[in-house]
Design an enzyme around this catalytic site. Structure first.
Site, mmCIF file in Angstrom:
data_model
loop_
_atom_site.group_PDB
_atom_site.id
_atom_site.type_symbol
_atom_site.label_atom_id
_atom_site.label_comp_id
_atom_site.label_asym_id
_atom_site.label_seq_id
_atom_site.Cartn_x
_atom_site.Cartn_y
_atom_site.Cartn_z
ATOM 1 N N LYS A 30 0.840 -1.195 0.000
ATOM 2 C CA LYS A 30 0.000 0.000 0.000
ATOM 3 C C LYS A 30 0.880 1.252 0.000
ATOM 4 O O LYS A 30 0.673 2.178 -0.770
ATOM 5 C CB LYS A 30 -0.908 -0.034 1.231
ATOM 6 C CG LYS A 30 -1.842 1.140 1.361
ATOM 7 C CD LYS A 30 -2.736 0.965 2.579
ATOM 8 C CE LYS A 30 -3.521 2.232 2.846
ATOM 9 N NZ LYS A 30 -4.336 2.123 4.051
ATOM 10 N N GLU A 38 11.068 -4.264 3.932
ATOM 11 C CA GLU A 38 11.210 -5.675 3.549
ATOM 12 C C GLU A 38 10.771 -5.879 2.099
ATOM 13 O O GLU A 38 11.427 -6.567 1.312
ATOM 14 C CB GLU A 38 10.351 -6.571 4.463
ATOM 15 C CG GLU A 38 10.764 -6.599 5.919
ATOM 16 C CD GLU A 38 10.136 -5.488 6.756
ATOM 17 O OE1 GLU A 38 9.612 -4.503 6.167
ATOM 18 O OE2 GLU A 38 10.170 -5.588 7.992
ATOM 19 N N GLY A 50 -4.343 -2.222 5.687
ATOM 20 C CA GLY A 50 -3.569 -3.371 5.205
ATOM 21 C C GLY A 50 -4.175 -4.700 5.615
ATOM 22 O O GLY A 50 -4.325 -5.616 4.807
ATOM 23 N N ARG A 51 -4.557 -4.819 6.893
ATOM 24 C CA ARG A 51 -5.062 -6.108 7.387
ATOM 25 C C ARG A 51 -6.488 -6.398 6.940
ATOM 26 O O ARG A 51 -7.034 -7.451 7.253
ATOM 27 C CB ARG A 51 -4.925 -6.164 8.906
ATOM 28 C CG ARG A 51 -5.509 -4.975 9.648
ATOM 29 C CD ARG A 51 -4.970 -4.907 11.080
ATOM 30 N NE ARG A 51 -5.417 -3.727 11.810
ATOM 31 C CZ ARG A 51 -4.787 -2.566 11.828
ATOM 32 N NH1 ARG A 51 -3.684 -2.403 11.108
ATOM 33 N NH2 ARG A 51 -5.247 -1.559 12.536
ATOM 34 N N GLU A 109 -3.216 -6.216 15.660
ATOM 35 C CA GLU A 109 -2.822 -4.895 15.141
ATOM 36 C C GLU A 109 -3.992 -3.913 15.286
ATOM 37 O O GLU A 109 -3.789 -2.714 15.378
ATOM 38 C CB GLU A 109 -2.382 -5.002 13.667
ATOM 39 C CG GLU A 109 -1.361 -3.944 13.288
ATOM 40 C CD GLU A 109 -0.700 -4.172 11.929
ATOM 41 O OE1 GLU A 109 0.530 -4.096 11.859
ATOM 42 O OE2 GLU A 109 -1.416 -4.400 10.936
ATOM 43 N N HIS A 151 -2.053 -32.885 20.953
ATOM 44 C CA HIS A 151 -0.874 -33.622 21.417
ATOM 45 C C HIS A 151 0.263 -32.653 21.722
ATOM 46 O O HIS A 151 1.429 -33.047 21.734
ATOM 47 C CB HIS A 151 -0.475 -34.653 20.359
ATOM 48 C CG HIS A 151 -1.595 -35.600 20.068
ATOM 49 N ND1 HIS A 151 -1.839 -36.711 20.832
ATOM 50 C CD2 HIS A 151 -2.608 -35.532 19.151
ATOM 51 C CE1 HIS A 151 -2.916 -37.337 20.361
ATOM 52 N NE2 HIS A 151 -3.412 -36.628 19.352
ATOM 53 N N LYS A 210 10.387 0.529 13.371
ATOM 54 C CA LYS A 210 10.829 0.926 12.022
ATOM 55 C C LYS A 210 11.775 2.126 12.114
ATOM 56 O O LYS A 210 12.815 2.174 11.463
ATOM 57 C CB LYS A 210 9.626 1.318 11.159
ATOM 58 C CG LYS A 210 8.735 0.173 10.752
ATOM 59 C CD LYS A 210 7.698 0.673 9.758
ATOM 60 C CE LYS A 210 6.554 -0.293 9.593
ATOM 61 N NZ LYS A 210 5.477 0.219 8.760
#
Ligand code: F6P
Length: 549
Positions: free
Chosen positions: A210, A216, A271-272, A357, A388, A516
């Site tokens: 966006k 990254e 974004g999410r 977030e 388990h 950041k």
């Protein structure tokens, strides 16, 4: 928002819930089930193809009305309308929050600053469709003239988790002939492992960002570009072997993406919440556009339910309020999502970002410290595997961890009696969490197994399971695009409702910014371009160790 709305814990509705909790303390769920044979019918509901059994919660018929009264006092009905109609709910970034518009029908009319955004959304869907069709038909070619066979989606956070989760979830619907890969991490292993599987001549890179400024994503996109160049792609070839989804098209063009391969993102999509936008291109490429549209329709069906159903019958509202009940009145600090469907492995990670977030916040919408707990830790995994592993703590640990069990009625892979066994496992877990095992039961069991009375007395406390642990069970017919669309929308709205009750802005994420900001000077220090004077001893020591190799 007025001062009064921020004082959540002083509301009469909050106090009524505290009193109700005290009453319920002496009435475990096991007793409630014995008292009321209609409990399952009373506390289950369905919408948009999803069925929710919430009877295994610490509730009576009085609980939901009390929780709904709190939600009403927090203005929830009006806020739901605000969400759909484009009010500026993201008040720190001055933006509306309109992911619901992305799955609205073409005939809808949703305005941002007087402009109807639905035609823009539909035009983007059309653009996606023609792009996807060109790739599927082999009309999109790499630099040596061969058709594109692999697409690498480069993006992180919301620009990665949603598409990844949906393509994994809907693998049985995948098309032949095109393969989507994902690169998210700045750990070089991520891109190296993907590049090792593909050929430069037949690969298209999709930069999903966006902001088009995420470290990254940009670093990995540069590696991809160099890889193509080293394999023989020229400056003219490159723009057509990249595509981008971004709200910063000029930055994508500067990077070298052809303008016809750039898809928009809008400020009013977080974004999410973005897998419904062109960020969903990997989904459309993997499953085909028709399935992508079914996913949108499934989400829209949940939207309609959320907007119109009364609070007490509203699936996302019920799940949200039960979450508030567990966090704020029973002390839960974590919430597990356990999917009894191998295809839904990545769902907990997506819901983790969505929820944590959004509601991992410590001040109210108007900046005052909250005086209550907000979003819990969201985590989870796949059943039966977790049984388990970590289920031990769910059953006998000292922490209260409510669980959402998610399971389809029908599997895509009928093998022997596997699905029946899986279903039995799922039910046995929620049953064990609810009913537990008393000391007397544990002792009687041991005696029946032939232990002496002293031995049974000694061992029995270890076998006690307190029970009374809350869980929801969500089922649907089969893992299909429509079911997954509805399921994700359900959790989006659950998150939204909790944010309203807690009076948070669920749509910003300032907490991720500090890391950041600090990352930039540390990069310079690692490279020896600047010294570590004034840096805390721990960070400076680790920088030193890195530099020494
Ligand atoms: O760092 C968190 C975050 O801002 C998420 O909210 C977002 O989904 C992700 O980074 C990626 O951002 P972008 O799409 O701008 O690259």
């Amino acid at each position: 928002m007025t001062e009064a709305t921020t004082r959540l814990t002083r509301r009469p509705e909050w106090r009524a819930l505290q009193a109700h909790r005290s009453e319920l303390e002496q009435r475990p769920m096991r007793a409630l089930f014995q008292e009321d044979p209609q409990r399952f019918q009373r506390f289950s509901t369905e919408a948009a193809g999803l069925f929710l059994d919430y009877s295994k919660n610490r509730i009576t018929s009085a609980t939901l009305p009390l929780l709904s009264a709190l939600a009403r006092a927090c203005g929830l009905p009006q806020r739901i309308e605000d969400l759909f109609s484009g009010a500026t709910l993201n008040n720190t970034e001055h933006r509306p929050v309109l992911h619901t518009a992305l799955r609205s029908p073409a005939t809808a009319d949703v305005r941002v600053a007087g402009h109807n955004i639905i035609p823009d959304i539909q035009a983007t869907l059309d653009h996606m469709e023609s792009f996807v069709t060109r790739i599927h038909n082999g009309d999109c070619k790499g630099f040596s003239g061969q058709p594109i066979r692999d697409v690498v989606s480069i993006g992180i956070g919301g620009s990665y988790l949603g598409p990844r989760m949906v393509t994994d979830a809907l693998k049985p619907f995948s098309r032949e002939g095109i393969c989507c890969h994902y690169v998210a991490n700045i750990d070089g292993t991520d891109i190296s492992e993907v590049l090792a599987q593909i050929q430069p001549e037949t690969t298209l890179f999709l930069v999903q960002s966006k902001s088009f400024s995420t470290q990254e994503t940009l670093a990995n996109s540069e590696v991809a570009r160099d890889w193509l160049v080293q394999a023989g792609a020229t400056g003219q070839d490159l723009p057509m072997q990249f595509a981008a989804v971004t709200s910063k098209p000029e930055a994508a063009i500067r990077f070298g993406v052809h303008k016809d391969h750039i898809f928009p993102m809008w400020d009013w999509v977080g974004g999410r919440y973005s897998l419904w936008s062109a960020i969903g291109l990997p989904i459309a490429l993997t499953l085909g556009m028709a399935h992508f549209r079914e996913l949108l329709d499934g989400a829209h069906a949940m939207d309609k339910h959320f907007r119109s159903a009364p609070l007490e019958q509203n699936l996302p509202v019920i799940m949200a309020l039960l979450g508030v009940w567990n966090v704020n009145f029973w002390g839960a600090s974590s919430h597990a999502i356990i999917t009894y469907d191998e295809y839904l492995q990545a769902l907990p990670a997506h819901l983790q970002q969505l929820d944590m977030e959004s509601n991992g916040k410590r001040v109210t919408r108007d900046g005052q410290d909250v005086e209550y707990h907000t979003g819990p830790v969201i985590w989870g995994g796949v059943g039966a595997n977790g049984q388990h592993a970590y289920h031990q703590l769910l059953h006998q640990g000292t922490l209260l961890i409510p669980v959402d069990f998610i399971i389809p009625m029908r599997t895509h892979n009928p093998v022997a009696r596997h699905h029946e066994t899986l279903f039995a496992n799922c039910l046995s877990q929620s049953q064990a969490l609810m009913q537990g095992k008393t000391l007397a039961e544990a002792r009687a069991e041991l005696m029946a197994d032939g232990l002496s009375a002293p031995d049974a007395d000694w061992l029995a406390p270890h076998k006690v399971i307190p029970g009374n642990k809350p869980s929801n069970t969500l089922t649907f017919d089969q893992t299909t695009p429509a079911a997954i669309g509805a399921l994700i929308a359900l959790y989006e709205h659950r998150t939204f409702v909790q944010g309203i009750v807690w009076n948070l802005n669920s749509f910003d994420q300032w907490g991720v910014e500090l890391g950041k900001q600090l990352g930039k000077p540390i990069m310079a220090q690692l490279a020896g371009e600047s010294g570590t004077e004034g840096v805390d001893a721990s960070t400076a020591g680790l920088i030193e160790r890195f530099r020494k190799g």
